[in-house]
Write a protein that holds these residues in place. Structure first.
Motif, PDB file in Angstrom:
ATOM      1  N   CYS A  12       6.960  -4.338   4.957  1.00 11.70           N
ATOM      2  CA  CYS A  12       7.897  -3.685   4.144  1.00 11.70           C
ATOM      3  C   CYS A  12       8.839  -2.824   4.463  1.00 11.70           C
ATOM      4  CB  CYS A  12       6.779  -3.396   2.874  1.00 11.70           C
ATOM      5  SG  CYS A  12       6.078  -2.185   3.270  1.00 11.70           S
ATOM      6  N   PHE A  13       9.498  -2.501   3.929  1.00 15.74           N
ATOM      7  CA  PHE A  13      11.225  -0.958   4.216  1.00 15.74           C
ATOM      8  C   PHE A  13       9.826  -0.083   4.840  1.00 15.74           C
ATOM      9  CE2 PHE A  13      12.341   3.121   2.700  1.00 15.74           C
ATOM     10  CZ  PHE A  13      12.972   2.718   3.342  1.00 15.74           C
ATOM     11  N   VAL A  15       6.814   0.584   5.975  1.00 15.74           N
ATOM     12  CA  VAL A  15       5.834   0.631   6.799  1.00 15.74           C
ATOM     13  C   VAL A  15       7.190  -0.115   8.246  1.00 15.74           C
ATOM     14  CG1 VAL A  15       4.230  -0.790   8.046  1.00 15.74           C
ATOM     15  CG2 VAL A  15       3.944  -0.952   5.889  1.00 15.74           C
ATOM     16  N   CYS A  95       6.393   7.078   2.730  1.00 19.47           N
ATOM     17  CA  CYS A  95       7.333   6.161   2.547  1.00 19.47           C
ATOM     18  C   CYS A  95       7.884   6.890   1.389  1.00 19.47           C
ATOM     19  CB  CYS A  95       6.599   4.787   2.328  1.00 19.47           C
ATOM     20  SG  CYS A  95       7.735   3.774   0.882  1.00 19.47           S
ATOM     21  N   PHE A  97       9.009   5.742  -1.137  1.00 16.49           N
ATOM     22  CA  PHE A  97       8.609   5.666  -2.741  1.00 16.49           C
ATOM     23  C   PHE A  97       7.292   6.581  -3.163  1.00 16.49           C
ATOM     24  CE2 PHE A  97      10.814   1.670  -1.784  1.00 16.49           C
ATOM     25  CZ  PHE A  97      12.388   2.076  -2.067  1.00 16.49           C
ATOM     26  N   VAL A  98       6.898   6.954  -2.024  1.00 13.26           N
ATOM     27  CA  VAL A  98       5.408   7.384  -2.077  1.00 13.26           C
ATOM     28  C   VAL A  98       5.563   8.177  -2.196  1.00 13.26           C
ATOM     29  CG1 VAL A  98       2.763   8.203  -0.825  1.00 13.26           C
ATOM     30  CG2 VAL A  98       4.211   6.222  -0.775  1.00 13.26           C
ATOM     31  N   THR A 161       2.075   3.462  -5.933  1.00 11.37           N
ATOM     32  CA  THR A 161       3.060   1.648  -5.599  1.00 11.37           C
ATOM     33  C   THR A 161       2.874   0.636  -6.487  1.00 11.37           C
ATOM     34  OG1 THR A 161       2.894   2.375  -3.479  1.00 11.37           O
ATOM     35  CG2 THR A 161       4.124   3.813  -4.599  1.00 11.37           C
ATOM     36  N   THR A 162       1.581   0.035  -5.347  1.00 13.30           N
ATOM     37  CA  THR A 162       1.529  -1.335  -5.223  1.00 13.30           C
ATOM     38  C   THR A 162       0.975  -1.864  -6.174  1.00 13.30           C
ATOM     39  OG1 THR A 162      -0.297  -0.726  -4.146  1.00 13.30           O
ATOM     40  CG2 THR A 162       1.612  -0.751  -2.291  1.00 13.30           C
TER      41      THR A 162
HETATM   42  S1  SF4 Z   1       5.510   2.188  -1.759  1.00 10.53           S
HETATM   43 FE1  SF4 Z   1       4.654   1.183   0.245  1.00 10.53          FE
HETATM   44  S2  SF4 Z   1       4.736  -1.252  -0.405  1.00 10.53           S
HETATM   45 FE2  SF4 Z   1       6.569   0.126  -0.742  1.00 10.53          FE
HETATM   46  S3  SF4 Z   1       7.856   0.252   0.430  1.00 10.53           S
HETATM   47 FE3  SF4 Z   1       6.638   2.130   1.081  1.00 10.53          FE
HETATM   48  S4  SF4 Z   1       4.681   1.731   2.148  1.00 10.53           S
HETATM   49 FE4  SF4 Z   1       5.899  -0.210   1.564  1.00 10.53          FE
END
Ligand code: SF4
Length: 286
Positions: A12-13, A15, A95, A97-98, A161-162
């Motif tokens: 994914c983006f 990682v 990330c 998003f995190v 997030t997942t």
């Molecule tokens: S939040 Fe997690 S699953 Fe979504 S892009 Fe970021 S690392 Fe990947």
């Protein structure tokens, strides 16, 4: 033999970004360590070890000489501050998003909401999100647990997030009845959902489904379970070396997907192997 690769298979983006950061750091700094394995893929972790990048178990193992990389899941606020105090070189590959989930949890608590974090209780990402809450909070992982929440004036909700978006909506519907004011920040990233939906679509069309990824990767194992429900002949492998020509004797269509922590080269190895098996079969028939 027809080979169908699912869309969204592999990194994914977040990682991809984290692995790129580690590879880049390994060319600039000496003594690079990652806080925990950078991803749940033993082959890639071993490759990085060859480049001198070693995983350490905890912040306590980080020494002054190290450049420490924080993986895409992120870490707790306390651990981050601990590293800062140690005055080591920190490279943050959390990330984005995190990070949004961390900030949302913090802002909701500052705005006076009782925070509800929805996610897997023991997951490092969830521990990180919770650590940014500055007041009262509840950590729940199911609709049933949402039903047990006490009535509060204001609830603010964030998710790991997942998590599955549909299930999260159900959880939010329950919390809505438990307060006078509700604020929900959608912190779910769609990478997992897209990957799972694409895998399902392929599994429906094939005689055999191959899921590539670390045996220690939770999202790869989940992909395997999802595919297995649709295509009984599904297998979970880490590398092409687990495959054997005989496995494909009666197979006309084979599908392939991979977890978020599986590097492209491992997926391509499997595809190349399948092409060789298909070509060998054609030659035998001629
Ligand atoms: S939040 Fe997690 S699953 Fe979504 S892009 Fe970021 S690392 Fe990947």
């Amino acid at each position: 033999m027809k080979i169908i690769k699912a869309e969204h298979a592999g990194f994914c983006f977040g990682v991809e970004r984290a692995v790129g950061i580690v590879e880049n750091a390994s060319t600039i700094y000496e003594n690079v360590v990652t806080l925990g394995p950078i991803i749940h893929n033993p082959q890639l972790v071993n490759k990085l070890k060859e480049k001198g990048v070693l995983p350490v178990e905890s912040t306590g193992d980080v020494e002054k000489k190290h450049t420490v990389i924080i993986r895409s899941h992120g870490i707790t606020k306390d651990n981050y501050n601990f590293l800062k105090e140690k005055d080591v070189n920190i490279i943050d590959a959390t990330c984005p998003f995190v990070i949004k989930a961390h900030k949302s949890a913090m802002n909701l608590s500052k705005e006076g909401y009782t925070v509800v974090v929805f996610g897997e209780k023991e997951h490092p990402e969830v521990k990180g999100i919770v650590s940014y809450v500055e007041g009262e909070y509840y950590l729940i992982s199911s609709k049933e647990e949402a039903e047990q929440l006490p009535f509060k004036e204001k609830y603010g909700v964030v998710a790991q997030t997942t998590q599955n978006g549909e299930y999260f909506k159900n959880v939010v519907d329950v919390i809505k009845e438990k307060c006078n004011e509700l604020k929900v920040v959608n912190t779910i990233c769609n990478a997992t959902t897209y990957r799972q939906e694409a895998a399902k679509a392929v599994a429906k069309q094939v005689d055999m489904m191959i899921i590539v990824g670390g045996k220690n990767s939770g999202n790869t194992r989940r992909l395997y379970e999802i595919c297995k429900e649709i295509c009984k002949n599904s297998i979970h492998i880490e590398t092409k070396d687990e495959l054997d020509e005989k496995m494909f004797e009666n197979i006309e269509k084979v599908g392939i997907t991979a977890g978020a922590s599986t590097p492209d080269y491992l997926i391509n190895d499997v595809i190349n192997y399948l092409e060789e098996v298909g070509n060998a079969r054609k030659c035998k028939k001629q």
